[in-house]
Write a protein that holds these residues in place. Structure first.
Motif, PDB file in Angstrom:
ATOM      1  N   SER A   1      38.687   0.982 -10.445  1.00 35.73           N
ATOM      2  CA  SER A   1      39.474   1.125 -11.668  1.00 35.73           C
ATOM      3  C   SER A   1      38.684   0.630 -12.879  1.00 35.73           C
ATOM      4  O   SER A   1      37.895  -0.316 -12.785  1.00 35.73           O
ATOM      5  N   TYR A   2      38.935   1.289 -14.045  1.00 36.02           N
ATOM      6  CA  TYR A   2      38.270   0.913 -15.292  1.00 36.02           C
ATOM      7  C   TYR A   2      39.297   0.915 -16.421  1.00 36.02           C
ATOM      8  O   TYR A   2      40.170   1.789 -16.474  1.00 36.02           O
ATOM      9  N   GLU A   3      39.165  -0.047 -17.325  1.00 34.25           N
ATOM     10  CA  GLU A   3      40.048  -0.163 -18.481  1.00 34.25           C
ATOM     11  C   GLU A   3      39.222  -0.458 -19.733  1.00 34.25           C
ATOM     12  O   GLU A   3      38.050  -0.844 -19.643  1.00 34.25           O
ATOM     13  N   GLY A   4      39.862  -0.265 -20.909  1.00 37.90           N
ATOM     14  CA  GLY A   4      39.212  -0.612 -22.170  1.00 37.90           C
ATOM     15  C   GLY A   4      37.952   0.196 -22.422  1.00 37.90           C
ATOM     16  O   GLY A   4      37.896   1.407 -22.196  1.00 37.90           O
ATOM     17  N   ASN A   5      36.905  -0.476 -22.896  1.00 39.79           N
ATOM     18  CA  ASN A   5      35.647   0.190 -23.215  1.00 39.79           C
ATOM     19  C   ASN A   5      34.951   0.742 -21.973  1.00 39.79           C
ATOM     20  O   ASN A   5      34.103   1.641 -22.082  1.00 39.79           O
ATOM     21  N   ASN A   6      35.287   0.204 -20.820  1.00 33.20           N
ATOM     22  CA  ASN A   6      34.670   0.695 -19.581  1.00 33.20           C
ATOM     23  C   ASN A   6      35.110   2.121 -19.246  1.00 33.20           C
ATOM     24  O   ASN A   6      34.426   2.819 -18.502  1.00 33.20           O
ATOM     25  N   ILE A   7      36.259   2.551 -19.800  1.00 31.99           N
ATOM     26  CA  ILE A   7      36.746   3.911 -19.543  1.00 31.99           C
ATOM     27  C   ILE A   7      35.768   4.923 -20.112  1.00 31.99           C
ATOM     28  O   ILE A   7      35.360   5.873 -19.442  1.00 31.99           O
ATOM     29  N   THR A   8      35.406   4.742 -21.390  1.00 29.19           N
ATOM     30  CA  THR A   8      34.489   5.692 -22.033  1.00 29.19           C
ATOM     31  C   THR A   8      33.130   5.694 -21.350  1.00 29.19           C
ATOM     32  O   THR A   8      32.520   6.756 -21.174  1.00 29.19           O
ATOM     33  N   ALA A   9      32.650   4.534 -20.962  1.00 33.13           N
ATOM     34  CA  ALA A   9      31.352   4.462 -20.285  1.00 33.13           C
ATOM     35  C   ALA A   9      31.379   5.217 -18.961  1.00 33.13           C
ATOM     36  O   ALA A   9      30.407   5.893 -18.593  1.00 33.13           O
ATOM     37  N   GLU A  10      32.504   5.139 -18.249  1.00 36.56           N
ATOM     38  CA  GLU A  10      32.616   5.831 -16.968  1.00 36.56           C
ATOM     39  C   GLU A  10      32.681   7.348 -17.158  1.00 36.56           C
ATOM     40  O   GLU A  10      32.086   8.098 -16.375  1.00 36.56           O
ATOM     41  N   PHE A  11      33.395   7.800 -18.195  1.00 34.16           N
ATOM     42  CA  PHE A  11      33.453   9.234 -18.470  1.00 34.16           C
ATOM     43  C   PHE A  11      32.075   9.777 -18.824  1.00 34.16           C
ATOM     44  O   PHE A  11      31.662  10.839 -18.343  1.00 34.16           O
ATOM     45  N   VAL A  12      31.366   9.071 -19.695  1.00 35.97           N
ATOM     46  CA  VAL A  12      30.022   9.508 -20.089  1.00 35.97           C
ATOM     47  C   VAL A  12      29.100   9.529 -18.874  1.00 35.97           C
ATOM     48  O   VAL A  12      28.331  10.479 -18.666  1.00 35.97           O
ATOM     49  N   LYS A  13      29.175   8.506 -18.039  1.00 36.28           N
ATOM     50  CA  LYS A  13      28.346   8.442 -16.836  1.00 36.28           C
ATOM     51  C   LYS A  13      28.660   9.599 -15.897  1.00 36.28           C
ATOM     52  O   LYS A  13      27.745  10.230 -15.343  1.00 36.28           O
ATOM     53  N   HIS A  14      29.960   9.886 -15.717  1.00 35.25           N
ATOM     54  CA  HIS A  14      30.363  10.949 -14.792  1.00 35.25           C
ATOM     55  C   HIS A  14      29.845  12.308 -15.249  1.00 35.25           C
ATOM     56  O   HIS A  14      29.216  13.037 -14.470  1.00 35.25           O
TER      57      HIS A  14
END
Length: 342
Positions: free
Chosen positions: A21-34
Motif C-alpha cells: 500500500s502507498y499513500e500521500g506523495n508515495n502514490i505519485t511515485a508509484e504511478f510514475v514507476k509503474h
C-alpha cells in the motif's frame, strides 16, 4: 459539480501488483514507476518471414501516400480536430489554432512540414500527458487504471495527416476478419455476424463449436516498435512513410496527470498511445499478422476445422475494439492450432 467530481476521482491510497500500500506523495511515485516500467520496456519479438505476407500495398497506393504535404492539407487536419478535445502539455486546444489561424497558420505549416521534409520531430511537440481512466468503479491497484494520452495539437495534426493517407490503403491488405477503422467496412458487420454464428449454442444435438473471447485491452500499450516497423516494411509501405510513422511513435515522452497535478517525465519504449489518431489503424496492421500466422498454421495442420457456418468465407476470428473473438470447430486439433497461433 467540478469539485464533487474532482473529489470522487481523487486517489488517496493505492496498491502495487505485490499488494503493498502507498499513500500521500508515495502514490505519485508509484504511478510514475509503474508506467515508466510498463511503457518504457522494449520487448524482443521474433521477426516474421516476409513470405507470409500475401496481401501487400500496391505501388500506386504506396507512392500516393508519400506525396508532398500541402498547406491546405495541414489546415484541413487542424480544423478537423474537435474543439472540445483536451489540451496537451502545451495548454493550447485546437480551438485556439482555428481562431488564430491567420496569425499562426504559416508557422504551424512550417513545423508540420519539417517532419515530412527531414524526418525529424521535436520531443517537445510529441510530449504526452497520461490521464488515468478507471477500468472498474472501485479502484485500489495501479494496473486498474487505463492510460489515455493527451497530445499536443501540432502532433495531432501530423498524426491525422498520416492517418488520412494510410487508411485508404488498408482495404487492400486487410482480411475480412477486420471491419473496424477500415473505409467501406463497419464494426456492426462483425457484431451481426457474431450474433448469427453464436445462435443455438444452448441447444442439444447441435454441431460441435468453439468460441474464445480474448481480451486485448493492453494490446495498445505493449506493441513492439521493432515488430511494427518490420510489418510496415512487409506490407510494402515505402521507407519514407515507415520513417514518418516510426518517428511519431518512438519519439514520445510521458508525464502522469494525477490528483490535479503533473508528475514525472520519461521516454516511451513500446506501445501505441490510446488517444492518438493513428493508433487504431496501426493496431489493425498488427492484428492482421495474427490472421497471417493463423492461416499459415491452418495450412500446415490436418486437424483444423472451421466453425459451423464459416466454411465458405473461412473467417477464423473477428476483431472488436479491445476484444478478439476466435472461432473454430469444437475439437482438440482446432483448438491446438489456435493456441499455437497466439
Amino acid at each position: 459539480m467540478i469539485k464533487a467530481r474532482r473529489n470522487k476521482n481523487m486517489v488517496e491510497i493505492i496498491r502495487d501488483e505485490e499488494g503493498n500500500s502507498y499513500e500521500g506523495n508515495n502514490i505519485t511515485a508509484e504511478f510514475v514507476k509503474h508506467f515508466e516500467t510498463f511503457l518504457g520496456e522494449s520487448d524482443h519479438v521474433v521477426p516474421i518471414d516476409d513470405a507470409y505476407f500475401k496481401r501487400k500495398l500496391s505501388n500506386e497506393e504506396a507512392q500516393c501516400i508519400v506525396k508532398e504535404v500541402t498547406d491546405k492539407e495541414i489546415k484541413e487536419a487542424i480544423f478537423d480536430i474537435d474543439s472540445n478535445k483536451a489540451a496537451g502539455p502545451s495548454g493550447y486546444s485546437s480551438e485556439f489554432f482555428k481562431k488564430a489561424w491567420d496569425i499562426v497558420g504559416k508557422d504551424v505549416c512550417l513545423v508540420v512540414k519539417e517532419l515530412y521534409k527531414n524526418g525529424k520531430l521535436l520531443r517537445e511537440v510529441n510530449a504526452t500527458r497520461i490521464a488515468l481512466y478507471p477500468k472498474i468503479p472501485t479502484l485500489n491497484k495501479v494496473f486498474e487504471f487505463r492510460p489515455i494520452t493527451c497530445c499536443n495539437v501540432i502532433y495531432k495534426c501530423i498524426s491525422k495527416i498520416l492517418t488520412n493517407r494510410i487508411k485508404n490503403g488498408l482495404s487492400e491488405i486487410m482480411s475480412i476478419n477486420q471491419s473496424a477503422f477500415i473505409p467501406g467496412r463497419h464494426i456492426q458487420d462483425s457484431i451481426l455476424q457474431s450474433q448469427e454464428l453464436l445462435r443455438g449454442y444452448s441447444r442439444k444435438n447441435e454441431p460441435k463449436r468453439c468460441v474464445m473471447q480474448v481480451d486485448i485491452q493492453k494490446a495498445y500499450d505493449t506493441v513492439s516498435w521493432k515488430f511494427l516497423e518490420d510489418i510496415l516494411v512487409n506490407f510494402r509501405f515505402l521507407s519514407k512513410m515507415v520513417k514518418w510513422i516510426m518517428v511519431c511513435v518512438s519519439s514520445s515522452a510521458f508525464s502522469i496527470c494525477l490528483n490535479g497535478e503533473v508528475h514525472g517525465y520519461f521516454k516511451g519504449g513500446r506501445g501505441l498511445r490510446q488517444g492518438d489518431t493513428i493508433s487504431p489503424y496501426l493496431l489493425t496492421l498488427v492484428m492482421e499478422v495474427f490472421y497471417i500466422i493463423m492461416c499459415k498454421n491452418i495450412e500446415e495442420s490436418t486437424e483444423f476445422r472451421y466453425h459451423f457456418g464459416c466454411k465458405d468465407l473461412k473467417p477464423t476470428h473477428m476483431c472488436f475494439a479491445d476484444d478478439l473473438l476466435v472461432l473454430c470447430k469444437g475439437n482438440k486439433g482446432s483448438v491446438e492450432v489456435i493456441r499455437k497461433s497466439m
